[in-house]
Scaffold this motif. Sequence first.
Motif, PDB file in Angstrom:
ATOM      1  N   ALA A  18      -6.651   0.937   6.497  1.00 25.45           N
ATOM      2  CA  ALA A  18      -5.533   1.523   7.255  1.00 25.45           C
ATOM      3  C   ALA A  18      -4.192   1.001   6.737  1.00 25.45           C
ATOM      4  N   ARG A  19      -4.126  -0.284   6.446  1.00 27.15           N
ATOM      5  CA  ARG A  19      -2.886  -0.866   5.914  1.00 27.15           C
ATOM      6  C   ARG A  19      -2.575  -0.289   4.539  1.00 27.15           C
ATOM      7  N   ALA A  20      -3.607  -0.167   3.693  1.00 30.68           N
ATOM      8  CA  ALA A  20      -3.409   0.398   2.353  1.00 30.68           C
ATOM      9  C   ALA A  20      -2.965   1.854   2.444  1.00 30.68           C
ATOM     10  N   ARG A  21      -3.589   2.612   3.337  1.00 32.89           N
ATOM     11  CA  ARG A  21      -3.201   4.017   3.497  1.00 32.89           C
ATOM     12  C   ARG A  21      -1.732   4.124   3.906  1.00 32.89           C
ATOM     13  N   ALA A  22      -1.310   3.306   4.837  1.00 34.97           N
ATOM     14  CA  ALA A  22       0.089   3.335   5.275  1.00 34.97           C
ATOM     15  C   ALA A  22       1.036   3.043   4.108  1.00 34.97           C
ATOM     16  N   PHE A  23       0.661   2.101   3.263  1.00 37.54           N
ATOM     17  CA  PHE A  23       1.504   1.749   2.116  1.00 37.54           C
ATOM     18  C   PHE A  23       1.554   2.891   1.096  1.00 37.54           C
ATOM     19  N   TYR A  24       0.381   3.395   0.698  1.00 37.33           N
ATOM     20  CA  TYR A  24       0.348   4.431  -0.345  1.00 37.33           C
ATOM     21  C   TYR A  24       0.953   5.743   0.133  1.00 37.33           C
ATOM     22  N   GLU A  25       0.743   6.088   1.401  1.00 43.76           N
ATOM     23  CA  GLU A  25       1.345   7.313   1.945  1.00 43.76           C
ATOM     24  C   GLU A  25       2.832   7.128   2.225  1.00 43.76           C
ATOM     25  N   GLY A  26       3.142   6.082   2.953  1.00 43.30           N
ATOM     26  CA  GLY A  26       4.504   5.898   3.430  1.00 43.30           C
ATOM     27  C   GLY A  26       5.479   5.427   2.378  1.00 43.30           C
ATOM     28  N   GLN A  27       5.130   4.372   1.677  1.00 46.57           N
ATOM     29  CA  GLN A  27       6.074   3.778   0.735  1.00 46.57           C
ATOM     30  C   GLN A  27       5.963   4.355  -0.673  1.00 46.57           C
ATOM     31  N   LEU A  28       4.762   4.638  -1.123  1.00 49.48           N
ATOM     32  CA  LEU A  28       4.596   5.186  -2.477  1.00 49.48           C
ATOM     33  C   LEU A  28       4.549   6.707  -2.498  1.00 49.48           C
ATOM     34  N   ARG A  29       4.473   7.320  -1.323  1.00 55.68           N
ATOM     35  CA  ARG A  29       4.518   8.774  -1.147  1.00 55.68           C
ATOM     36  C   ARG A  29       3.355   9.522  -1.793  1.00 55.68           C
ATOM     37  N   GLU A  31      -0.215  11.541  -1.324  1.00 56.01           N
ATOM     38  CA  GLU A  31      -0.803  12.393  -0.298  1.00 56.01           C
ATOM     39  C   GLU A  31      -2.306  12.141  -0.260  1.00 56.01           C
ATOM     40  N   VAL A  32      -2.855  11.940   0.930  1.00 59.67           N
ATOM     41  CA  VAL A  32      -4.296  11.775   1.088  1.00 59.67           C
ATOM     42  C   VAL A  32      -4.925  13.161   1.023  1.00 59.67           C
ATOM     43  N   THR A  33      -5.853  13.360   0.084  1.00 60.39           N
ATOM     44  CA  THR A  33      -6.488  14.668  -0.036  1.00 60.39           C
ATOM     45  C   THR A  33      -7.918  14.671   0.477  1.00 60.39           C
ATOM     46  N   TRP A  46      -3.179  11.589  -4.131  1.00 61.41           N
ATOM     47  CA  TRP A  46      -2.452  12.274  -5.209  1.00 61.41           C
ATOM     48  C   TRP A  46      -0.960  12.117  -5.020  1.00 61.41           C
ATOM     49  N   ARG A  47      -0.272  11.991  -6.122  1.00 63.27           N
ATOM     50  CA  ARG A  47       1.177  12.144  -6.163  1.00 63.27           C
ATOM     51  C   ARG A  47       1.510  12.746  -7.522  1.00 63.27           C
ATOM     52  N   ASP A  48       2.178  13.887  -7.506  1.00 62.64           N
ATOM     53  CA  ASP A  48       2.496  14.622  -8.725  1.00 62.64           C
ATOM     54  C   ASP A  48       1.195  14.889  -9.497  1.00 62.64           C
ATOM     55  N   ALA A  50      -0.717  12.261 -10.687  1.00 66.44           N
ATOM     56  CA  ALA A  50      -1.456  10.997 -10.656  1.00 66.44           C
ATOM     57  C   ALA A  50      -2.426  10.973  -9.479  1.00 66.44           C
ATOM     58  N   GLU A  51      -3.631  10.485  -9.743  1.00 65.61           N
ATOM     59  CA  GLU A  51      -4.663  10.378  -8.722  1.00 65.61           C
ATOM     60  C   GLU A  51      -5.197   8.948  -8.711  1.00 65.61           C
ATOM     61  N   ILE A  52      -5.439   8.414  -7.506  1.00 69.21           N
ATOM     62  CA  ILE A  52      -6.081   7.107  -7.356  1.00 69.21           C
ATOM     63  C   ILE A  52      -7.103   7.200  -6.231  1.00 69.21           C
ATOM     64  N   PHE A  53      -8.079   6.312  -6.275  1.00 70.58           N
ATOM     65  CA  PHE A  53      -9.035   6.161  -5.181  1.00 70.58           C
ATOM     66  C   PHE A  53      -8.771   4.800  -4.545  1.00 70.58           C
ATOM     67  N   LEU A  54      -8.790   4.735  -3.228  1.00 66.81           N
ATOM     68  CA  LEU A  54      -8.745   3.470  -2.500  1.00 66.81           C
ATOM     69  C   LEU A  54     -10.112   3.253  -1.876  1.00 66.81           C
ATOM     70  N   ASP A  55     -10.685   2.060  -2.064  1.00 67.00           N
ATOM     71  CA  ASP A  55     -12.059   1.796  -1.657  1.00 67.00           C
ATOM     72  C   ASP A  55     -12.165   0.489  -0.889  1.00 67.00           C
ATOM     73  N   ALA A  56     -12.582   0.577   0.367  1.00 70.51           N
ATOM     74  CA  ALA A  56     -12.828  -0.620   1.181  1.00 70.51           C
ATOM     75  C   ALA A  56     -14.305  -0.745   1.539  1.00 70.51           C
TER      76      ALA A  56
END
Length: 131
Positions: A18-29, A31-33, A46-48, A50-56
């Motif tokens: 949840a903390r990571a999602r808030a950072f990547y969505e809010g501060q790095l902009r 989008e969670v797909t 995704w942003r532009d 670029a794609e990343i996966f976040l894994d907990a």
Amino acid sequence: MSVPLRSAIPVLRVGDYARARAFYEGQLRFEVTEEGGDPPRFGIYWRDKAEIFLDAWHGADPPSDHDGWRAYLHVDDADQLAEELRASGVEIKRGPENAVYGLREIEIEDPDGNRICFGQDLNDDPKKAEA
């Protein structure tokens, strides 16, 4: 001729999804797909272009024989890549098999134990979607 690789996606480990999602969505902009788990513990961002996966997941739930991917690469033909890798002495840890999310995947490990997944979008090849 070798199988073309389309893209490489880093799989980032996070301690608190949840903390990571808030950072990547809010501060790095980003989008969670797509997300997985209840509550979510894995997400595709995704942003532009670029794609990343976040894994907990940390390999504990769901049970598995490894603790998750370190990279995900999109490919044109997972079956052909599996043959190519086997021919060069690479052990296939999983696959080729169809995943419930519409990709045909194979997994390997590098000499340091990093799990790498290669996935072919089944929407690109209706014949493979039936396999």
